[in-house]
Design a protein around this motif. Structure first.
Motif, mmCIF file in Angstrom:
data_model
loop_
_atom_site.group_PDB
_atom_site.id
_atom_site.type_symbol
_atom_site.label_atom_id
_atom_site.label_comp_id
_atom_site.label_asym_id
_atom_site.label_seq_id
_atom_site.Cartn_x
_atom_site.Cartn_y
_atom_site.Cartn_z
ATOM 1 N N ASN A 2 1.704 -9.049 17.591
ATOM 2 C CA ASN A 2 2.544 -7.870 17.379
ATOM 3 C C ASN A 2 1.844 -6.619 17.923
ATOM 4 O OD1 ASN A 2 3.784 -5.539 16.243
ATOM 5 N ND2 ASN A 2 4.761 -6.836 14.707
ATOM 6 N N PRO A 33 0.820 -1.227 0.000
ATOM 7 C CA PRO A 33 0.000 0.000 0.000
ATOM 8 C C PRO A 33 0.852 1.275 0.000
ATOM 9 C CG PRO A 33 -0.145 -1.150 2.125
ATOM 10 C CD PRO A 33 0.550 -2.075 1.180
ATOM 11 N N ILE A 34 2.104 1.149 0.437
ATOM 12 C CA ILE A 34 3.001 2.309 0.429
ATOM 13 C C ILE A 34 3.142 2.851 -0.998
ATOM 14 C CG2 ILE A 34 5.374 3.099 0.910
ATOM 15 C CD1 ILE A 34 3.807 2.359 3.418
ATOM 16 N N MET A 46 -1.000 1.655 8.172
ATOM 17 C CA MET A 46 0.202 2.492 8.084
ATOM 18 C C MET A 46 0.134 3.431 6.874
ATOM 19 S SD MET A 46 3.188 3.207 9.455
ATOM 20 C CE MET A 46 4.293 1.991 10.190
ATOM 21 N N PHE A 106 -7.132 -9.665 5.526
ATOM 22 C CA PHE A 106 -7.401 -10.080 6.900
ATOM 23 C C PHE A 106 -6.528 -9.253 7.840
ATOM 24 C CE2 PHE A 106 -8.969 -14.081 4.910
ATOM 25 C CZ PHE A 106 -10.191 -14.122 5.554
ATOM 26 N N THR A 138 -3.734 -9.840 8.871
ATOM 27 C CA THR A 138 -2.334 -9.821 8.443
ATOM 28 C C THR A 138 -2.014 -8.549 7.678
ATOM 29 O OG1 THR A 138 -2.785 -12.151 7.960
ATOM 30 C CG2 THR A 138 -0.585 -11.335 7.434
ATOM 31 N N THR A 139 -2.941 -8.128 6.837
ATOM 32 C CA THR A 139 -2.731 -7.016 5.925
ATOM 33 C C THR A 139 -3.163 -5.681 6.531
ATOM 34 O OG1 THR A 139 -3.377 -8.625 4.252
ATOM 35 C CG2 THR A 139 -3.019 -6.399 3.480
ATOM 36 N N VAL A 160 -2.221 -14.376 10.458
ATOM 37 C CA VAL A 160 -3.201 -13.551 11.175
ATOM 38 C C VAL A 160 -2.821 -13.513 12.659
ATOM 39 C CG1 VAL A 160 -5.610 -13.500 11.970
ATOM 40 C CG2 VAL A 160 -5.115 -13.901 9.555
ATOM 41 N N THR A 192 0.126 -14.059 13.896
ATOM 42 C CA THR A 192 1.386 -13.339 14.064
ATOM 43 C C THR A 192 1.087 -11.892 14.449
ATOM 44 O OG1 THR A 192 2.544 -14.728 12.465
ATOM 45 C CG2 THR A 192 3.468 -12.541 12.850
ATOM 46 N N VAL A 193 0.087 -11.320 13.830
ATOM 47 C CA VAL A 193 -0.307 -9.943 14.125
ATOM 48 C C VAL A 193 -1.165 -9.881 15.391
ATOM 49 C CG1 VAL A 193 -1.687 -7.980 13.313
ATOM 50 C CG2 VAL A 193 -0.142 -9.157 11.739
ATOM 51 N N PHE A 252 2.804 -3.521 18.262
ATOM 52 C CA PHE A 252 2.923 -2.277 17.490
ATOM 53 C C PHE A 252 1.901 -2.251 16.348
ATOM 54 C CE2 PHE A 252 7.040 -3.214 19.368
ATOM 55 C CZ PHE A 252 7.279 -2.042 20.065
ATOM 56 N N ALA A 253 1.772 -3.400 15.698
ATOM 57 C CA ALA A 253 0.804 -3.491 14.596
ATOM 58 C C ALA A 253 -0.622 -3.353 15.129
ATOM 59 C CB ALA A 253 0.979 -4.819 13.861
ATOM 60 N N PRO A 281 -2.481 -4.025 9.291
ATOM 61 C CA PRO A 281 -1.476 -3.065 9.781
ATOM 62 C C PRO A 281 -0.797 -2.286 8.651
ATOM 63 C CG PRO A 281 -1.194 -5.180 10.872
ATOM 64 C CD PRO A 281 -2.189 -5.397 9.767
ATOM 65 N N ALA A 282 -0.528 -2.961 7.534
ATOM 66 C CA ALA A 282 0.103 -2.289 6.393
ATOM 67 C C ALA A 282 -0.836 -1.226 5.826
ATOM 68 C CB ALA A 282 0.470 -3.309 5.315
ATOM 69 N N LEU A 312 -1.436 0.395 15.942
ATOM 70 C CA LEU A 312 -1.702 1.255 14.786
ATOM 71 C C LEU A 312 -3.047 0.912 14.136
ATOM 72 C CD1 LEU A 312 -0.316 3.626 13.222
ATOM 73 C CD2 LEU A 312 0.091 1.920 11.454
#
Ligand code: SF4
Lengths: 90, 365
Positions: B256, B118-119, B149, B140, B142-143, B195, B197-198, B258-259, B145-146, B262
């Motif tokens: 995670n 997405p950046i 951000m 989901f 997983t995606t 999923v 992991t986040v 931090f994720a 947080p990106a 955010l």
């Protein structure tokens, strides 16, 4: 779409307040956002999804899991051919 | 590649399969939630390694497949506007809307671009201030947080020409809906490792408790999946009900932090429609009010379009593990990855596409 692959951090820098790094995946390297894994340093492996590291690979856990599984594989060799035919790896 | 190849070791996989066969005395139905895992199972033929009666059914875990038809139609309508640049993950381009898809829209001159992250969409917005850049943000946990951000960055920079068409789905509410359904036949789950992991494991603890169903958080390589299956079979055979983590090299109990932080700052939980399944309460994410200026639904006057799925597509049952893709009359005939009728035929992680790709000549299972 939910795949994350492990890669090795080659370098790390802070661009305009954001942590980014070059991460190596086999033969290719990519720029990856490292903001979600502030503990990851150069040389560490991270799981990367859509350009973002989402976890640091726990090397000890990876090693431990693999050793347990290795023993299983070794055992199988001693016992001879497996009962079930396989088409692995493809 | 380190942490990948060793988990594809055929010798270990076969040894695991032998151990599963020894542990399994009765038929069981297990579901892997994540389409990435479905893909691995089909690619390596893992289901063929399992004893008869041990059935793997495939869950709704492909975010491409469950993105509502209306969202696709909205994206196509936006892309058709001369002032809009629509950016999307590549998988979304061939997903059929009611009348077209983004790929066809692009061929007809719409400015549709593929991004890996997405950046990239934020960068396009920066580079092309005269264009209205819309990112089709699916995925989901997983995606999320990106995508969070990217939105956060756009707001920090006060980018006035960037917005998100958000269609985010959450896994635990979907498992809850499956388990609560009277026709459920799934007895144990492999939870999606990335999923978790986040998000960590806590939400799954609640499912184990409320429904007395064993859950193992699993990875994505053949050996990971077989190990997760073995852990589940052992629990089922012993009458145990607990949450276990097979994917310890990536998943911690807390996930995670931090994720998560955010995500919570940018998104809030909302009711969400799943393609093929319908509305599931509190199963999605939408942008918070503070981010309204970045919400494509608010920036553009998008009419709510109600759309219909082709009648012969049985993806509703496929996505809930009730039927296999090969049960569909259109499978491989009128519905192929080149000409998909339903979304599960589009993404390589969709169950229909995985079956088509790796088993097209095999008889129905
Ligand atoms: S094969 Fe095609 S038509 Fe049949 S369920 Fe799958 S996506 Fe739908």
């Amino acid at each position: 779409m939910c795949l994350a692959i492990p890669g090795k951090i080659l370098s790390k820098e802070n661009i305009a307040g954001v942590d980014v790094g070059r991460v190596q995946f086999g033969a290719i390297t990519r720029q990856v956002a490292l903001g979600f894994v502030p503990e990851a340093e150069v040389g560490d492996y991270v799981m990367v999804h859509v350009g973002f590291a989402i976890s640091k690979v726990d090397a000890e856990e990876a090693q431990r899991t693999y050793e347990i599984l290795e023993q299983l594989g070794a055992l199988e060799e001693e016992l001879g051919e497996p009962a079930i035919p396989a088409r692995l790896p493809s | 590649m380190k942490y990948l190849d060793e988990y594809r070791d055929g010798r270990i996989a076969r040894a695991l399969a032998t151990e599963i066969a020894q542990a399994c005395t009765r038929p069981w139905v297990l579901m892997e939630i994540c389409g990435g895992q479905t893909h691995t199972i089909m690619r390596y033929g893992l289901d063929d390694l399992l004893p008869k009666g041990l059935e793997l059914v495939h869950g709704p875990g492909c975010p491409v497949c469950v993105t509502p038809l209306e969202t696709i139609d909205k994206a196509i309508a936006l892309a058709a506007r001369p002032d809009v640049t629509l950016v999307s993950y590549g998988d979304m381009l061939r997903v059929p809307g009611s009348n077209s898809d983004l790929f066809r829209a692009k061929a007809q001159g719409a400015d549709v671009r593929i991004a890996y992250t997405p950046i990239e969409a934020v960068k396009i917005a920066r580079r092309l201030p005269e264009r209205k850049v819309v990112f089709l943000a699916i995925g989901f946990e997983t995606t999320a947080p990106a995508n969070a951000m990217a939105t956060w960055m756009a707001r920090q920079e006060e980018l006035a020409n960037f917005s998100m068409l958000v269609s985010h789905v959450l896994v635990p509410p979907a498992i809850r809906a499956l388990l609560a359904s009277p026709d459920n036949r799934v007895q144990a789950f492999i939870a999606p490792g990335h999923v978790c992991t986040v998000m960590g494991c806590e939400e799954y603890e609640g499912l184990v408790r409320d429904f007395r169903v064993p859950i193992v958080v699993g990875g994505f390589e053949p050996v990971d999946i077989l190990q997760a299956v073995l852990m589940l079979v052992k629990q089922l055979e012993a009458g145990q009900v607990k949450l276990e983590n097979q994917y310890v090299r990536s998943v911690s109990y807390q996930g995670n932090r931090f994720a998560q932080e955010l995500m919570a700052q940018v998104f809030e939980i909302a009711d969400q429609k799943w393609r093929g399944i319908g509305m599931i309460p509190a199963s999605g994410l939408r942008l918070r009010e503070e981010y309204a200026a970045y919400d494509a639904n608010k920036v553009f006057d998008l009419k709510l379009i109600t759309a219909e799925e082709p009648a012969e597509c049985i993806s509703a049952q496929v996505l809930r593990g009730l039927r296999k893709p090969t049960d569909c009359a259109a499978f491989g005939m009128r519905c192929t990855p080149e000409n998909p009728l339903g979304a599960p035929m589009v993404s390589s992680e969709g169950a229909c596409a995985a079956y088509y790709r790796y088993r097209r000549h095999a008889p129905a299972v």
